[in-house]
Design an enzyme around this catalytic site. Sequence first.
Site, PDB file in Angstrom:
ATOM      1  N   THR A   1      56.497   3.863   9.410  1.00 48.34           N
ATOM      2  CA  THR A   1      57.060   5.044  10.089  1.00 48.34           C
ATOM      3  C   THR A   1      56.226   6.306   9.840  1.00 48.34           C
ATOM      4  OG1 THR A   1      58.575   5.078   8.213  1.00 48.34           O
ATOM      5  CG2 THR A   1      59.452   4.346  10.305  1.00 48.34           C
TER       6      THR A   1
ATOM      7  N   ARG B   1      65.691  11.389   8.516  1.00 50.02           N
ATOM      8  CA  ARG B   1      65.597  12.751   8.004  1.00 50.02           C
ATOM      9  C   ARG B   1      66.763  13.596   8.506  1.00 50.02           C
ATOM     10  NH1 ARG B   1      63.114  10.876   4.733  1.00 50.02           N
ATOM     11  NH2 ARG B   1      61.037  11.362   3.952  1.00 50.02           N
TER      12      ARG B   1
ATOM     13  N   LYS C   1      66.913   0.286  -2.902  1.00 49.01           N
ATOM     14  CA  LYS C   1      65.597  -0.272  -2.589  1.00 49.01           C
ATOM     15  C   LYS C   1      64.635   0.005  -3.741  1.00 49.01           C
ATOM     16  CE  LYS C   1      62.463   1.478   0.431  1.00 49.01           C
ATOM     17  NZ  LYS C   1      61.124   1.315  -0.149  1.00 49.01           N
TER      18      LYS C   1
ATOM     19  N   GLN D   1      56.616  11.357   6.715  1.00 50.59           N
ATOM     20  CA  GLN D   1      57.211  10.552   7.791  1.00 50.59           C
ATOM     21  C   GLN D   1      56.958  11.203   9.150  1.00 50.59           C
ATOM     22  OE1 GLN D   1      58.223   7.633   7.369  1.00 50.59           O
ATOM     23  NE2 GLN D   1      59.347   7.373   5.455  1.00 50.59           N
TER      24      GLN D   1
ATOM     25  N   ASP E   1      61.178  -4.047  -1.800  1.00 49.14           N
ATOM     26  CA  ASP E   1      60.271  -3.670  -0.705  1.00 49.14           C
ATOM     27  C   ASP E   1      58.823  -3.675  -1.200  1.00 49.14           C
ATOM     28  OD1 ASP E   1      59.310  -2.653   1.705  1.00 49.14           O
ATOM     29  OD2 ASP E   1      59.795  -0.576   1.190  1.00 49.14           O
TER      30      ASP E   1
ATOM     31  N   THR F   1      49.863 -17.771  -1.137  1.00 47.38           N
ATOM     32  CA  THR F   1      50.164 -16.716  -2.118  1.00 47.38           C
ATOM     33  C   THR F   1      51.503 -16.048  -1.808  1.00 47.38           C
ATOM     34  OG1 THR F   1      47.805 -16.338  -2.349  1.00 47.38           O
ATOM     35  CG2 THR F   1      49.245 -14.584  -3.135  1.00 47.38           C
TER      36      THR F   1
ATOM     37  N   LYS G   1      56.413  -5.376   0.531  1.00 39.08           N
ATOM     38  CA  LYS G   1      55.570  -5.533   1.740  1.00 39.08           C
ATOM     39  C   LYS G   1      54.457  -6.549   1.520  1.00 39.08           C
ATOM     40  CE  LYS G   1      56.447  -0.793   3.270  1.00 39.08           C
ATOM     41  NZ  LYS G   1      57.137  -0.250   2.102  1.00 39.08           N
TER      42      LYS G   1
ATOM     43  N   ASP H   1      49.373 -11.383   2.393  1.00 39.85           N
ATOM     44  CA  ASP H   1      48.294 -12.149   1.748  1.00 39.85           C
ATOM     45  C   ASP H   1      48.212 -13.490   2.470  1.00 39.85           C
ATOM     46  OD1 ASP H   1      46.450 -13.193  -0.216  1.00 39.85           O
ATOM     47  OD2 ASP H   1      47.294 -11.791  -1.662  1.00 39.85           O
ATOM     48  N   ILE H   2      47.438 -14.421   1.950  1.00 39.29           N
ATOM     49  CA  ILE H   2      47.366 -15.740   2.589  1.00 39.29           C
ATOM     50  C   ILE H   2      48.718 -16.447   2.411  1.00 39.29           C
ATOM     51  CG2 ILE H   2      44.859 -15.971   2.376  1.00 39.29           C
ATOM     52  CD1 ILE H   2      45.396 -17.796  -0.081  1.00 39.29           C
ATOM     53  N   PRO H   3      49.051 -17.388   3.315  1.00 40.36           N
ATOM     54  CA  PRO H   3      50.378 -18.008   3.286  1.00 40.36           C
ATOM     55  C   PRO H   3      50.770 -18.587   1.923  1.00 40.36           C
ATOM     56  CG  PRO H   3      49.254 -18.588   5.316  1.00 40.36           C
ATOM     57  CD  PRO H   3      48.254 -17.830   4.487  1.00 40.36           C
TER      58      PRO H   3
ATOM     59  N   GLY I   1      65.084   7.938   1.041  1.00 43.08           N
ATOM     60  CA  GLY I   1      64.568   8.177  -0.304  1.00 43.08           C
ATOM     61  C   GLY I   1      64.627   9.636  -0.687  1.00 43.08           C
ATOM     62  N   ARG I   2      63.536  10.375  -0.400  1.00 43.04           N
ATOM     63  CA  ARG I   2      63.395  11.744  -0.895  1.00 43.04           C
ATOM     64  C   ARG I   2      64.547  12.695  -0.586  1.00 43.04           C
ATOM     65  NH1 ARG I   2      57.341  11.776   1.173  1.00 43.04           N
ATOM     66  NH2 ARG I   2      58.354  10.211   2.487  1.00 43.04           N
TER      67      ARG I   2
END
Length: 241
Positions: A125, A186, A34, A195, A61, A70, A63, A66-68, A215-216
């Site tokens: 999360t 975790r 990711k 988290q 990722d 864009t 996320k 914005d407006i459709p 991740g971490r």
Amino acid sequence: MQANDKLIVALDVPTLEEAEEIVSLLVPLVGIFKIGLQLYSSCGPKAVEMVQRYGARVFLDLKLHDIPHTVADAGRVITGLGVGMFTLHVAGGLSMLRAAVQAAREEALARGIPCPMLLGVTLLTSLQVEDVRRIGLGTSVIDVVQRWAGLAREAGLDGVVASPREVRVLRLALGPEFILVCPGIRPAWSGLGDQKRTMTPREAARVGVDYLVVGRPIVEADDPVQAVTRIIQEIEEGLSC
Ligand code: C5P
């Protein structure tokens, strides 16, 4: 799906060199990496190309929210990068989600490449009941997540990102085909960080998460290969319960 196909490693590091070090170490064990806001802000599509050069798939990722118009344009560019999956915020609304689905499908068709999986981000999360109240949503965590996941499906998205704690309810409501991707994983041997709505890899696999994002606990481990090996083993245990 086998345990190692369910694990997605979040390359939450600042430079291409650090990301490549992790990918080269883990690629024998992990098939999807990711790329999030930090790495993409620092090196952009070069990060995507690097992961693809190792023969692994990319989950981008960013996320989008914005407006459709864009988001549709960004979705076209992201599809052209050949990523396997990407995220957009369900809070952007039905028109935005539909515009992204249409744009990604058109671009994939025009290029003759597979359409990436489009995933709607529900409630982060790191948020819990008090955050939901202060944002002004005026309802429970599970109600927001369920409502937003329903919107994502109505718009034609392939799945959503949610906490593993919501998976049982979402699976019942949305059926076996809808993809459930879960951060907030975790292992018992790692810290929570920011988290809040978490589960161990074993529990997450047991409740039916399709993809676990970690991740971490991996990228900050002294031995990332050992961390991945332990997590895959825990996923296997969860699948066989
Ligand atoms: O380090 P950790 O395992 O907490 O990383 C989780 C990853 O998943 C981060 O890259 C974070 O941006 C991402 N994520 C999340 N919650 C969401 C969506 C994505 O934690 N709802």
